[in-house]
Design an enzyme around this catalytic site. Structure first.
Site, short mmCIF file in Angstrom:
data_model
loop_
_atom_site.label_atom_id
_atom_site.label_comp_id
_atom_site.label_asym_id
_atom_site.label_seq_id
_atom_site.Cartn_x
_atom_site.Cartn_y
_atom_site.Cartn_z
N TYR A 43 -12.45 0.24 18.71
CA TYR A 43 -12.11 -0.42 19.98
C TYR A 43 -13.36 -0.58 20.83
CZ TYR A 43 -10.85 -0.72 24.86
OH TYR A 43 -10.80 -1.08 26.18
N LYS A 72 -15.67 -4.04 22.05
CA LYS A 72 -16.08 -4.42 23.42
C LYS A 72 -17.59 -4.60 23.49
CE LYS A 72 -12.08 -4.60 25.40
NZ LYS A 72 -11.54 -5.88 25.90
N SER A 85 -15.20 -2.45 29.28
CA SER A 85 -14.66 -1.11 29.50
C SER A 85 -15.79 -0.11 29.63
CB SER A 85 -13.79 -0.74 28.31
OG SER A 85 -13.53 0.64 28.29
N1 UFG Z 1 -5.05 13.13 28.76
C1 UFG Z 1 -4.26 14.25 28.59
N2 UFG Z 1 -3.00 14.07 28.07
C2 UFG Z 1 -2.52 12.85 27.72
C3 UFG Z 1 -3.34 11.71 27.90
C4 UFG Z 1 -4.60 11.89 28.42
O1 UFG Z 1 -4.66 15.37 28.88
O2 UFG Z 1 -1.37 12.77 27.24
C5 UFG Z 1 -6.39 13.30 29.35
C6 UFG Z 1 -7.52 12.86 28.46
O3 UFG Z 1 -7.94 13.93 27.61
C7 UFG Z 1 -8.57 12.46 29.48
C8 UFG Z 1 -7.75 11.91 30.64
O4 UFG Z 1 -6.45 12.45 30.48
O5 UFG Z 1 -9.28 13.59 29.93
C9 UFG Z 1 -7.65 10.40 30.65
O6 UFG Z 1 -7.19 9.96 29.39
P1 UFG Z 1 -6.73 8.44 29.13
O7 UFG Z 1 -6.28 8.33 27.72
O8 UFG Z 1 -5.78 8.01 30.18
O9 UFG Z 1 -8.07 7.63 29.39
P2 UFG Z 1 -9.47 7.68 28.64
O10 UFG Z 1 -10.49 7.89 29.70
O11 UFG Z 1 -9.49 8.61 27.51
O12 UFG Z 1 -9.52 6.24 28.01
C10 UFG Z 1 -9.70 5.13 28.84
C11 UFG Z 1 -9.11 3.89 28.22
C12 UFG Z 1 -9.81 3.54 26.95
C13 UFG Z 1 -11.29 3.51 27.17
C14 UFG Z 1 -11.77 4.77 27.84
C15 UFG Z 1 -13.22 4.75 28.19
O13 UFG Z 1 -7.75 4.10 27.92
O14 UFG Z 1 -9.40 2.26 26.56
O15 UFG Z 1 -11.05 4.97 29.04
O16 UFG Z 1 -13.47 3.68 29.03
F1 UFG Z 1 -11.92 3.38 25.99
#
Ligand code: UFG
Length: 340
Positions: free
Chosen positions: A151, A155, A127
């Site tokens: 998590y 990884k 990841s």
């Molecule tokens: N976000 C919101 N509202 C929500 C969910 C997410 O505003 O309800 C925003 C987050 O703050 C972020 C973006 O949308 O800016 C993406 O968020 P995600 O949770 O979809 O994805 P992340 O990039 O935070 O996390 C993903 C994977 C993790 C991994 C991470 C880094 O889900 O497993 O990428 O690789 F660790």
């Protein structure tokens, strides 16, 4: 020509199920393993419909040494793709032992069973989380690695373990694939992301708002150092991600040497850009409110995908409109996910 047999763990999950189909369409046979801890048996019926063949499937836990040995021993497995793992960042902070046991322990058990049966070709689901809070964008594979939660640590530990395994025995060929943010679904609308409970990730949350299951999206912060202040990520269509695994397997089986590669598009979109693109693709409004930042979140994260292009001959083909349209087709045809 015989079709190489690929073992998929986490085979009925989101990325596993799409990769299963891509492998069958690309000249591979597949045996899938899952314990349904975060997926549904119904996926197997859907795979049957989509592929026209009965899935070769074993219900088992990757932490069971006996089960993993039995799956590999009875077959001529050419390589494994290891998807099976827990993936919720927040949950990992409250249940670290469960994350290390399943993510590191499961990988260890799988590798031991592979080694005992002289099967030494592996694609590992890593990841972009291993880059921590990136210092430079776009992110290259040689960027510094760090983690901020169990998590991510699971990884990174797994990557280090696999590097040691390769170092000790040149017969191993291992691909560490660092995924950015997978979204989208198969264009049939029959398989897609099916999270249990409240989605942690942006896209499934947006789709559940659009379909009317949730009132509004909470946007976690609009004061990041990004063009509109909301978080920027490299969203990649799950079908492109699946093709990346096919290319990685071809590389490992052909070259007999390992690779670490980002799987992303190289393009970042903000949360608000995602909301607008999804509204356009679905024709449904996605009400939202701006709330505080989510602890542990970073501002921007997107890949330099050039290594995968040069070494694997792979680039993401599908753009944002397809990602949103396919996510919407899946969600609107299956408002309650796989559950009948
Ligand atoms: N976000 C919101 N509202 C929500 C969910 C997410 O505003 O309800 C925003 C987050 O703050 C972020 C973006 O949308 O800016 C993406 O968020 P995600 O949770 O979809 O994805 P992340 O990039 O935070 O996390 C993903 C994977 C993790 C991994 C991470 C880094 O889900 O497993 O990428 O690789 F660790």
């Amino acid at each position: 020509m015989t079709r190489p047999l690929i073992l998929l763990t986490g085979a009925t999950g989101y990325i596993g199920s799409h990769t299963w189909l891509a492998l069958l369409a690309s000249g591979f046979d597949v045996v899938g393993v899952d314990n349904f801890s975060n997926s549904s048996r119904e996926t197997l019926n859907r795979l049957h419909r989509l592929s026209g063949q009965t899935p070769d499937f074993v219900e088992a836990d990757v932490c069971s040494a006996a089960a993993m040995d039995a799956v590999i021993r009875g077959r001529r497995v050419a390589a494994a793709v290891h998807f099976a793992a827990f993936k919720a960042v927040g949950e990992s902070a409250s249940q670290p032992l469960a994350y290390y046991a399943n993510n590191v322990g499961g990988l260890l058990t799988l590798c031991q069973a592979m080694q005992a049966n002289d099967c030494k070709t592996l694609v590992f689901s890593s990841s972009a989380t291993v880059y921590g809070n990136p210092q430079q964008l776009p992110i290259r594979e040689d960027a510094p690695l760090s983690t901020t939660n169990p998590y991510g640590a699971s990884k990174l530990i797994s990557e280090n373990m696999l590097r040691d395994v390769e170092q000790a025995d040149a017969a191993w060929a291992i691909a560490l694939l660092r995924y950015f943010n997978p979204v989208g679904a198969h264009e049939s609308g029959l398989i897609g992301e099916d999270p249990r409970g409240t989605p942690n990730n942006l896209m499934p949350y947006i789709t559940q708002v659009a379909v009317g299951q949730r009132a509004r999206l909470q946007v976690f912060g609009n004061d990041y150092d990004t063009p509109d202040g909301t978080g920027v990520r490299d969203y990649i269509h799950v079908l492109d991600l699946a093709d990346g695994h096919v290319q990685a397997l071809r590389y490992l089986l052909g070259q007999r040497r390992g690779i670490t590669a980002n799987l992303g598009t190289g393009v970042g979109y903000s949360v608000l850009e995602m909301v607008r693109a999804f509204e356009q693709a679905s024709g449904h409004p996605v009400p939202f409110e701006i709330v505080a930042r989510r602890p542990g979140d970073i501002g921007a994260c997107y890949a330099d995908p050039s290594r995968a292009r040069e070494m694997l001959g792979w680039t993401a083909q599908r753009g944002l409109a397809a990602m949103c349209a396919d996510s919407w087709r899946w969600q609107s045809q299956n408002p309650h996910g796989m559950a009948p």
